[in-house]
Design a protein around this motif. Structure first.
Motif, PDB file in Angstrom:
ATOM      1  N   THR A   1     -23.521 -10.656  13.542  1.00  0.00           N
ATOM      2  CA  THR A   1     -24.016 -11.474  12.448  1.00  0.00           C
ATOM      3  C   THR A   1     -23.000 -11.452  11.319  1.00  0.00           C
ATOM      4  OG1 THR A   1     -26.300 -11.012  13.060  1.00  0.00           O
ATOM      5  CG2 THR A   1     -25.922 -11.821  10.824  1.00  0.00           C
ATOM      6  N   PHE A   2     -22.703 -12.625  10.798  1.00  0.00           N
ATOM      7  CA  PHE A   2     -21.716 -12.774   9.726  1.00  0.00           C
ATOM      8  C   PHE A   2     -22.392 -13.357   8.494  1.00  0.00           C
ATOM      9  CE2 PHE A   2     -19.566 -13.337  13.821  1.00  0.00           C
ATOM     10  CZ  PHE A   2     -18.682 -12.268  13.772  1.00  0.00           C
ATOM     11  N   SER A   3     -21.919 -12.974   7.334  1.00  0.00           N
ATOM     12  CA  SER A   3     -22.543 -13.411   6.075  1.00  0.00           C
ATOM     13  C   SER A   3     -21.929 -14.719   5.582  1.00  0.00           C
ATOM     14  CB  SER A   3     -22.400 -12.318   5.017  1.00  0.00           C
ATOM     15  OG  SER A   3     -21.027 -12.006   4.829  1.00  0.00           O
ATOM     16  N   VAL A   4     -21.807 -15.666   6.502  1.00  0.00           N
ATOM     17  CA  VAL A   4     -21.276 -16.995   6.171  1.00  0.00           C
ATOM     18  C   VAL A   4     -22.150 -18.044   6.846  1.00  0.00           C
ATOM     19  CG1 VAL A   4     -18.889 -16.159   5.907  1.00  0.00           C
ATOM     20  CG2 VAL A   4     -19.661 -17.043   8.116  1.00  0.00           C
ATOM     21  N   SER A   5     -21.985 -19.289   6.423  1.00  0.00           N
ATOM     22  CA  SER A   5     -22.787 -20.385   6.986  1.00  0.00           C
ATOM     23  C   SER A   5     -22.389 -20.688   8.429  1.00  0.00           C
ATOM     24  CB  SER A   5     -22.594 -21.644   6.141  1.00  0.00           C
ATOM     25  OG  SER A   5     -21.279 -22.149   6.317  1.00  0.00           O
ATOM     26  N   ALA A   6     -23.325 -21.309   9.153  1.00  0.00           N
ATOM     27  CA  ALA A   6     -23.036 -21.750  10.522  1.00  0.00           C
ATOM     28  C   ALA A   6     -21.899 -22.760  10.528  1.00  0.00           C
ATOM     29  CB  ALA A   6     -24.295 -22.350  11.155  1.00  0.00           C
ATOM     30  N   ASN A   7     -21.808 -23.576   9.481  1.00  0.00           N
ATOM     31  CA  ASN A   7     -20.729 -24.558   9.392  1.00  0.00           C
ATOM     32  C   ASN A   7     -19.366 -23.874   9.360  1.00  0.00           C
ATOM     33  OD1 ASN A   7     -19.725 -27.277   9.095  1.00  0.00           O
ATOM     34  ND2 ASN A   7     -19.254 -26.730   6.978  1.00  0.00           N
ATOM     35  N   LYS A   8     -19.259 -22.791   8.611  1.00  0.00           N
ATOM     36  CA  LYS A   8     -17.984 -22.066   8.534  1.00  0.00           C
ATOM     37  C   LYS A   8     -17.637 -21.428   9.882  1.00  0.00           C
ATOM     38  CE  LYS A   8     -15.253 -18.959   5.751  1.00  0.00           C
ATOM     39  NZ  LYS A   8     -15.116 -18.191   4.531  1.00  0.00           N
ATOM     40  N   VAL A   9     -18.643 -20.890  10.567  1.00  0.00           N
ATOM     41  CA  VAL A   9     -18.409 -20.310  11.893  1.00  0.00           C
ATOM     42  C   VAL A   9     -17.995 -21.409  12.868  1.00  0.00           C
ATOM     43  CG1 VAL A   9     -19.434 -19.066  13.837  1.00  0.00           C
ATOM     44  CG2 VAL A   9     -20.033 -18.416  11.489  1.00  0.00           C
ATOM     45  N   TRP A  10     -18.698 -22.538  12.845  1.00  0.00           N
ATOM     46  CA  TRP A  10     -18.379 -23.652  13.741  1.00  0.00           C
ATOM     47  C   TRP A  10     -16.935 -24.101  13.546  1.00  0.00           C
ATOM     48  CZ3 TRP A  10     -20.324 -25.485  18.035  1.00  0.00           C
ATOM     49  CH2 TRP A  10     -19.919 -26.742  18.499  1.00  0.00           C
ATOM     50  N   GLU A  11     -16.498 -24.218  12.301  1.00  0.00           N
ATOM     51  CA  GLU A  11     -15.109 -24.601  12.031  1.00  0.00           C
ATOM     52  C   GLU A  11     -14.139 -23.583  12.619  1.00  0.00           C
ATOM     53  OE1 GLU A  11     -14.558 -25.271   7.860  1.00  0.00           O
ATOM     54  OE2 GLU A  11     -15.857 -27.041   7.846  1.00  0.00           O
TER      55      GLU A  11
ATOM     56  N   ASN B   1      -6.255 -25.062  14.119  1.00  0.00           N
ATOM     57  CA  ASN B   1      -5.471 -24.302  13.143  1.00  0.00           C
ATOM     58  C   ASN B   1      -6.175 -23.012  12.754  1.00  0.00           C
ATOM     59  OD1 ASN B   1      -3.281 -26.100  12.990  1.00  0.00           O
ATOM     60  ND2 ASN B   1      -4.429 -27.415  11.606  1.00  0.00           N
ATOM     61  N   LYS B   2      -7.488 -23.063  12.621  1.00  0.00           N
ATOM     62  CA  LYS B   2      -8.247 -21.848  12.292  1.00  0.00           C
ATOM     63  C   LYS B   2      -8.324 -20.922  13.501  1.00  0.00           C
ATOM     64  CE  LYS B   2     -10.639 -24.031   8.553  1.00  0.00           C
ATOM     65  NZ  LYS B   2     -11.826 -24.558   7.950  1.00  0.00           N
ATOM     66  N   MET B   3      -8.460 -21.488  14.684  1.00  0.00           N
ATOM     67  CA  MET B   3      -8.530 -20.680  15.905  1.00  0.00           C
ATOM     68  C   MET B   3      -7.264 -19.835  16.063  1.00  0.00           C
ATOM     69  SD  MET B   3     -10.165 -23.629  18.363  1.00  0.00           S
ATOM     70  CE  MET B   3     -10.525 -22.733  19.858  1.00  0.00           C
ATOM     71  N   LYS B   4      -6.130 -20.387  15.677  1.00  0.00           N
ATOM     72  CA  LYS B   4      -4.857 -19.658  15.798  1.00  0.00           C
ATOM     73  C   LYS B   4      -4.839 -18.394  14.947  1.00  0.00           C
ATOM     74  CE  LYS B   4      -2.188 -23.759  16.862  1.00  0.00           C
ATOM     75  NZ  LYS B   4      -1.224 -24.754  16.451  1.00  0.00           N
TER      76      LYS B   4
ATOM     77  N   THR C   1     -17.660 -27.958  28.375  1.00  0.00           N
ATOM     78  CA  THR C   1     -18.774 -28.460  29.172  1.00  0.00           C
ATOM     79  C   THR C   1     -20.035 -28.707  28.348  1.00  0.00           C
ATOM     80  OG1 THR C   1     -19.423 -26.213  29.784  1.00  0.00           O
ATOM     81  CG2 THR C   1     -17.932 -27.382  31.293  1.00  0.00           C
ATOM     82  N   GLU C   2     -20.123 -28.096  27.165  1.00  0.00           N
ATOM     83  CA  GLU C   2     -21.251 -28.317  26.252  1.00  0.00           C
ATOM     84  C   GLU C   2     -20.728 -28.238  24.822  1.00  0.00           C
ATOM     85  OE1 GLU C   2     -25.364 -26.509  26.937  1.00  0.00           O
ATOM     86  OE2 GLU C   2     -24.054 -25.197  28.109  1.00  0.00           O
ATOM     87  N   ALA C   3     -21.210 -29.106  23.978  1.00  0.00           N
ATOM     88  CA  ALA C   3     -20.834 -29.075  22.566  1.00  0.00           C
ATOM     89  C   ALA C   3     -21.970 -29.663  21.741  1.00  0.00           C
ATOM     90  CB  ALA C   3     -19.544 -29.856  22.331  1.00  0.00           C
ATOM     91  N   GLU C   4     -22.660 -28.791  21.049  1.00  0.00           N
ATOM     92  CA  GLU C   4     -23.732 -29.201  20.148  1.00  0.00           C
ATOM     93  C   GLU C   4     -23.334 -28.712  18.758  1.00  0.00           C
ATOM     94  OE1 GLU C   4     -28.531 -28.683  19.552  1.00  0.00           O
ATOM     95  OE2 GLU C   4     -27.618 -27.959  21.396  1.00  0.00           O
ATOM     96  N   GLU C   5     -22.853 -29.626  17.954  1.00  0.00           N
ATOM     97  CA  GLU C   5     -22.237 -29.276  16.673  1.00  0.00           C
ATOM     98  C   GLU C   5     -23.080 -28.294  15.865  1.00  0.00           C
ATOM     99  OE1 GLU C   5     -20.317 -31.306  12.690  1.00  0.00           O
ATOM    100  OE2 GLU C   5     -20.784 -32.557  14.419  1.00  0.00           O
ATOM    101  N   GLY C   6     -22.413 -27.215  15.455  1.00  0.00           N
ATOM    102  CA  GLY C   6     -23.048 -26.205  14.626  1.00  0.00           C
ATOM    103  C   GLY C   6     -23.987 -25.279  15.359  1.00  0.00           C
ATOM    104  N   LYS C   7     -24.132 -25.467  16.691  1.00  0.00           N
ATOM    105  CA  LYS C   7     -25.116 -24.674  17.433  1.00  0.00           C
ATOM    106  C   LYS C   7     -24.578 -24.027  18.702  1.00  0.00           C
ATOM    107  CE  LYS C   7     -28.990 -27.383  15.808  1.00  0.00           C
ATOM    108  NZ  LYS C   7     -30.097 -26.651  15.292  1.00  0.00           N
ATOM    109  N   LYS C   8     -23.848 -24.807  19.524  1.00  0.00           N
ATOM    110  CA  LYS C   8     -23.467 -24.281  20.837  1.00  0.00           C
ATOM    111  C   LYS C   8     -22.179 -24.921  21.337  1.00  0.00           C
ATOM    112  CE  LYS C   8     -25.511 -23.384  25.382  1.00  0.00           C
ATOM    113  NZ  LYS C   8     -26.687 -23.617  26.225  1.00  0.00           N
TER     114      LYS C   8
END
Length: 142
Positions: free
Chosen positions: A11-21, A27-30, A65-72
């Motif tokens: 669990t992280f103390s940030v929004s799901a949007n920030k985790v999704w990004e 660039n962030k993944m790198k 194979t699956e992409a549900e923005e902000g969720k999965k």
């Protein structure tokens, strides 16, 4: 013999949007994950990257194979020139003011672990704990 998947939850103390990004912006993944040239969270998108142990790098071949923005987000996780077919899933859940991330890596029993210790469940567990529990945490909380 079927192997239970590796499951890591943090669990992280940030929004799901920030985790999704962090999970979907190349660039962030790198900064915390792998050096992925290009990435799109779109079903059918193919990508690859080199990663491995100190002694050997492996070309990872993946397809969303699956992409549900902000969720999965789910993608295949295979290796060039090695048998095996696995799948990695990131799921995001609200957790108070933060976000719980659940990573599931299934299909590990299809890899040649008897021939290469880097394909063992223990190796994957250690790697994902570092990637999710340390690298992603540092990236998100900076």
């Amino acid at each position: 013999m079927k192997t239970d998947p590796v499951i890591i939850e943090r669990t992280f103390s940030v929004s799901a949007n920030k985790v999704w990004e962090a999970l979907t912006d190349a660039n962030k993944m790198k900064e915390w994950y792998f050096n992925i040239e290009n990435f799109k969270p779109e079903i059918g998108f193919k990508f690859q990257f080199l990663a491995g142990s100190e002694n050997k790098n492996y070309l990872h071949i993946c397809k969303v194979t699956e992409a549900e923005e902000g969720k999965k987000l789910t993608y295949t996780w295979n290796y060039d020139n090695y048998e095996g077919n696995s799948s990695v899933t990131f799921e995001l859940f609200e957790a108070g003011t933060g976000t719980r991330v659940k990573l599931t890596h299934s299909g590990l029993e299809t890899f040649p672990s008897k021939d290469d210790v880097n394909f063992s469940k223990e190796s994957f567990t250690t790697g994902w704990k570092e990637i999710i529990g340390t690298n992603l945490k540092i990236f998100l909380e900076k």
